[in-house]
Design a protein around this motif. Structure first.
Motif, PDB file in Angstrom:
ATOM      1  N   PRO A  92     113.345 117.017 -40.562  1.00  0.00           N
ATOM      2  CA  PRO A  92     112.715 115.729 -40.856  1.00  0.00           C
ATOM      3  C   PRO A  92     111.225 115.829 -41.168  1.00  0.00           C
ATOM      4  CG  PRO A  92     114.185 115.539 -38.969  1.00  0.00           C
ATOM      5  CD  PRO A  92     114.112 116.994 -39.300  1.00  0.00           C
ATOM      6  N   ALA A  93     110.516 116.743 -40.527  1.00  0.00           N
ATOM      7  CA  ALA A  93     109.076 116.855 -40.767  1.00  0.00           C
ATOM      8  C   ALA A  93     108.764 117.296 -42.192  1.00  0.00           C
ATOM      9  CB  ALA A  93     108.457 117.842 -39.775  1.00  0.00           C
ATOM     10  N   PHE A  94     109.692 118.014 -42.818  1.00  0.00           N
ATOM     11  CA  PHE A  94     109.454 118.555 -44.161  1.00  0.00           C
ATOM     12  C   PHE A  94     110.236 117.809 -45.237  1.00  0.00           C
ATOM     13  CE2 PHE A  94     108.945 122.887 -41.871  1.00  0.00           C
ATOM     14  CZ  PHE A  94     107.674 122.538 -41.461  1.00  0.00           C
ATOM     15  N   HIS A  95     111.077 116.863 -44.840  1.00  0.00           N
ATOM     16  CA  HIS A  95     111.920 116.136 -45.795  1.00  0.00           C
ATOM     17  C   HIS A  95     111.045 115.251 -46.684  1.00  0.00           C
ATOM     18  CE1 HIS A  95     115.702 114.686 -47.280  1.00  0.00           C
ATOM     19  NE2 HIS A  95     115.518 113.452 -46.851  1.00  0.00           N
ATOM     20  N   HIS A  96     111.127 115.468 -47.994  1.00  0.00           N
ATOM     21  CA  HIS A  96     110.324 114.715 -48.964  1.00  0.00           C
ATOM     22  C   HIS A  96     108.824 114.831 -48.683  1.00  0.00           C
ATOM     23  CE1 HIS A  96     114.019 111.968 -49.876  1.00  0.00           C
ATOM     24  NE2 HIS A  96     114.174 113.197 -50.340  1.00  0.00           N
ATOM     25  N   TRP A  97     108.410 115.971 -48.192  1.00  0.00           N
ATOM     26  CA  TRP A  97     107.000 116.228 -47.888  1.00  0.00           C
ATOM     27  C   TRP A  97     106.136 115.996 -49.123  1.00  0.00           C
ATOM     28  CZ3 TRP A  97     104.157 117.856 -43.629  1.00  0.00           C
ATOM     29  CH2 TRP A  97     102.886 118.402 -43.885  1.00  0.00           C
ATOM     30  N   GLN A  98     104.946 115.438 -48.913  1.00  0.00           N
ATOM     31  CA  GLN A  98     103.964 115.283 -49.980  1.00  0.00           C
ATOM     32  C   GLN A  98     102.607 115.738 -49.450  1.00  0.00           C
ATOM     33  OE1 GLN A  98     104.413 114.376 -53.207  1.00  0.00           O
ATOM     34  NE2 GLN A  98     106.613 114.193 -52.878  1.00  0.00           N
ATOM     35  N   GLY A  99     102.040 116.726 -50.101  1.00  0.00           N
ATOM     36  CA  GLY A  99     100.726 117.230 -49.704  1.00  0.00           C
ATOM     37  C   GLY A  99      99.921 117.636 -50.924  1.00  0.00           C
ATOM     38  N   ASP A 100      98.681 118.009 -50.685  1.00  0.00           N
ATOM     39  CA  ASP A 100      97.776 118.355 -51.786  1.00  0.00           C
ATOM     40  C   ASP A 100      97.483 119.855 -51.779  1.00  0.00           C
ATOM     41  OD1 ASP A 100      96.098 117.993 -53.982  1.00  0.00           O
ATOM     42  OD2 ASP A 100      94.340 117.708 -52.715  1.00  0.00           O
ATOM     43  N   PHE A 101      98.545 120.639 -51.699  1.00  0.00           N
ATOM     44  CA  PHE A 101      98.386 122.092 -51.605  1.00  0.00           C
ATOM     45  C   PHE A 101      97.656 122.662 -52.810  1.00  0.00           C
ATOM     46  CE2 PHE A 101     100.076 126.381 -52.470  1.00  0.00           C
ATOM     47  CZ  PHE A 101      99.706 127.023 -51.304  1.00  0.00           C
ATOM     48  N   LEU A 102      98.052 122.266 -54.014  1.00  0.00           N
ATOM     49  CA  LEU A 102      97.423 122.820 -55.205  1.00  0.00           C
ATOM     50  C   LEU A 102      95.959 122.400 -55.299  1.00  0.00           C
ATOM     51  CD1 LEU A 102     100.249 122.511 -57.893  1.00  0.00           C
ATOM     52  CD2 LEU A 102      99.623 124.480 -56.469  1.00  0.00           C
ATOM     53  N   GLY A 103      95.642 121.205 -54.826  1.00  0.00           N
ATOM     54  CA  GLY A 103      94.257 120.785 -54.776  1.00  0.00           C
ATOM     55  C   GLY A 103      93.440 121.643 -53.829  1.00  0.00           C
ATOM     56  N   ARG A 104      94.037 122.011 -52.725  1.00  0.00           N
ATOM     57  CA  ARG A 104      93.333 122.860 -51.757  1.00  0.00           C
ATOM     58  C   ARG A 104      93.165 124.283 -52.287  1.00  0.00           C
ATOM     59  NH1 ARG A 104      93.838 120.650 -45.918  1.00  0.00           N
ATOM     60  NH2 ARG A 104      94.159 118.451 -46.365  1.00  0.00           N
ATOM     61  N   LEU A 105      94.175 124.765 -52.991  1.00  0.00           N
ATOM     62  CA  LEU A 105      94.005 126.062 -53.651  1.00  0.00           C
ATOM     63  C   LEU A 105      92.858 126.007 -54.654  1.00  0.00           C
ATOM     64  CD1 LEU A 105      97.498 127.617 -54.546  1.00  0.00           C
ATOM     65  CD2 LEU A 105      95.844 128.424 -52.850  1.00  0.00           C
ATOM     66  N   ALA A 106      92.782 124.902 -55.388  1.00  0.00           N
ATOM     67  CA  ALA A 106      91.710 124.757 -56.375  1.00  0.00           C
ATOM     68  C   ALA A 106      90.343 124.790 -55.704  1.00  0.00           C
ATOM     69  CB  ALA A 106      91.891 123.471 -57.171  1.00  0.00           C
ATOM     70  N   LEU A 107      90.228 124.169 -54.531  1.00  0.00           N
ATOM     71  CA  LEU A 107      88.967 124.211 -53.796  1.00  0.00           C
ATOM     72  C   LEU A 107      88.593 125.637 -53.403  1.00  0.00           C
ATOM     73  CD1 LEU A 107      89.298 121.092 -51.458  1.00  0.00           C
ATOM     74  CD2 LEU A 107      87.768 121.342 -53.425  1.00  0.00           C
ATOM     75  N   ALA A 108      89.619 126.479 -53.232  1.00  0.00           N
ATOM     76  CA  ALA A 108      89.386 127.892 -52.926  1.00  0.00           C
ATOM     77  C   ALA A 108      89.162 128.711 -54.194  1.00  0.00           C
ATOM     78  CB  ALA A 108      90.566 128.451 -52.141  1.00  0.00           C
ATOM     79  N   GLY A 109      89.136 128.036 -55.342  1.00  0.00           N
ATOM     80  CA  GLY A 109      88.896 128.725 -56.601  1.00  0.00           C
ATOM     81  C   GLY A 109      90.115 129.375 -57.204  1.00  0.00           C
ATOM     82  N   VAL A 110      91.292 128.890 -56.848  1.00  0.00           N
ATOM     83  CA  VAL A 110      92.534 129.496 -57.323  1.00  0.00           C
ATOM     84  C   VAL A 110      93.325 128.474 -58.142  1.00  0.00           C
ATOM     85  CG1 VAL A 110      94.706 130.606 -56.656  1.00  0.00           C
ATOM     86  CG2 VAL A 110      92.635 131.001 -55.299  1.00  0.00           C
ATOM     87  N   ARG A 111      93.549 128.792 -59.409  1.00  0.00           N
ATOM     88  CA  ARG A 111      94.444 128.006 -60.262  1.00  0.00           C
ATOM     89  C   ARG A 111      95.808 128.697 -60.282  1.00  0.00           C
ATOM     90  NH1 ARG A 111      91.582 128.318 -65.872  1.00  0.00           N
ATOM     91  NH2 ARG A 111      91.765 130.517 -65.234  1.00  0.00           N
ATOM     92  N   PRO A 112      96.900 127.949 -60.491  1.00  0.00           N
ATOM     93  CA  PRO A 112      98.223 128.586 -60.500  1.00  0.00           C
ATOM     94  C   PRO A 112      98.312 129.787 -61.433  1.00  0.00           C
ATOM     95  CG  PRO A 112      98.482 126.221 -60.436  1.00  0.00           C
ATOM     96  CD  PRO A 112      97.009 126.475 -60.611  1.00  0.00           C
ATOM     97  N   GLN A 113      97.697 129.709 -62.597  1.00  0.00           N
ATOM     98  CA  GLN A 113      97.789 130.806 -63.558  1.00  0.00           C
ATOM     99  C   GLN A 113      96.977 132.030 -63.143  1.00  0.00           C
ATOM    100  OE1 GLN A 113      96.569 127.741 -64.092  1.00  0.00           O
ATOM    101  NE2 GLN A 113      94.903 127.715 -65.628  1.00  0.00           N
TER     102      GLN A 113
END
Length: 301
Positions: A92-113
């Motif tokens: 239940p804690a992870f069901h339909h989870w919504q977070g800003d993981f990619l935004g946080r990666l971006a803050l660390a200077g990491v783009r998906p590519q």
């Protein structure tokens, strides 16, 4: 829920960046680590609280996080958290989870590519979720240029050839379908067993028990050493009592054996121990203490 900003340390020639997706109170302490005595938590309250335990609610504090390693000119992710919009009816804690993981990666200077290597220490929902993203109703690899390193034993156990773990949870089938199969389809999955060298500084090693393919990632650079232990440890009390498993370990005896072996080496070689879910400082040095272990000092970011 509490959040933390980006944190980083440099070990030899490797930069280690901690990207926290979420941190807060999780399961009751002895639901998470069932064999841990209540007095073990109480006797260590002065340092377990508040980063690892809420005494008032008796709930363990946990973090969902990814470790970004910049090593040898490449960007390596260690585990990829939960992922957005997943069907996880058994969790239940992870069901339909919504977070800003990619935004946080971006803050660390990491783009998906920018990501060259993705390490999944094992195939559980909170370690492989951002392997993929939903693109027009189809799951596709989030990191289009990355090689995804998957433990072969877990890929077999949870994959269709083993009927999703011989009748394991519905979540296990869904996890494989939305987070593992897509990277196989694109040819980005690399299965390994036993040990796998990523570069001059980073090596994967099997540490089974939590899952059949559970693994650790060793970092050695200059005079610095660290070991990313995945889910061998869910709480620091398991350092004090290494025979105590989490409620998620599939083979408790094997998990305890792997845990002790990894902690023995960490103590002897002064490796920084970096678990997947520790709150607080998130990483710690350990030392031998009689037949067991004690905490030496927390990482200084």
């Amino acid at each position: 829920m509490s959040e933390q900003s980006m944190q980083s340390i440099t070990l030899g020639d490797v930069e280690v960046i901690r990207v926290v997706e979420w941190q807060g109170a999780f399961l009751p302490a002895r639901a998470l680590v069932p064999d841990s005595p209540a007095e073990l938590w109480r006797e260590n309250e002065d340092w377990l609280a508040p980063g690892h335990w809420e005494p008032e609610s008796d709930r363990a504090v946990a973090a969902l996080q990814t470790w970004v390693l910049r090593s040898g000119g490449r960007t390596v992710l260690v585990d990829t958290a939960v992922g957005n919009g997943r069907e996880r009816p058994d969790s239940p804690a992870f069901h339909h989870w919504q977070g800003d993981f990619l935004g946080r990666l971006a803050l660390a200077g990491v783009r998906p590519q920018d990501v060259d290597v993705v390490v999944n220490t094992h195939i559980h929902s909170d370690h492989v979720g951002w392997n993929t993203t939903d693109e027009a109703g189809q799951w596709v690899p989030t990191f289009p240029n990355a090689q995804y390193l998957l433990p072969a034993a877990d890929d077999f156990h949870y994959g269709p050839k083993n009927a999703y773990g011989n009748g394991a949870r519905e979540d296990d089938r869904l996890i494989y379908q939305d987070s593992i199969e897509p990277v196989h389809r694109t040819g980005q999955a690399v299965l390994w067993d036993g040990a796998h060298r990523i570069d001059a500084h980073l090596t994967l090693e099997s540490a089974p028990g939590h899952t059949p393919g559970s693994s650790v990632l060793r970092l050695e650079s200059g005079g610095d050493r660290a070991v990313f232990v995945g889910d061998l440890l869910h709480s620091p009390v398991q350092i004090l009592a290494p025979s105590c498993n989490s409620c998620f370990c599939l083979d408790p005896a094997q998990a305890a054996s792997s845990r002790r072996r990894v902690l023995e080496r960490a103590a002897d070689l002064r490796e920084l121990v970096i678990p997947a879910h520790f709150g607080g400082a998130g990483a710690v040095e350990v030392r031998r203490a009689g037949e067991g272990f004690a905490l030496e000092r927390w990482a200084a970011y």
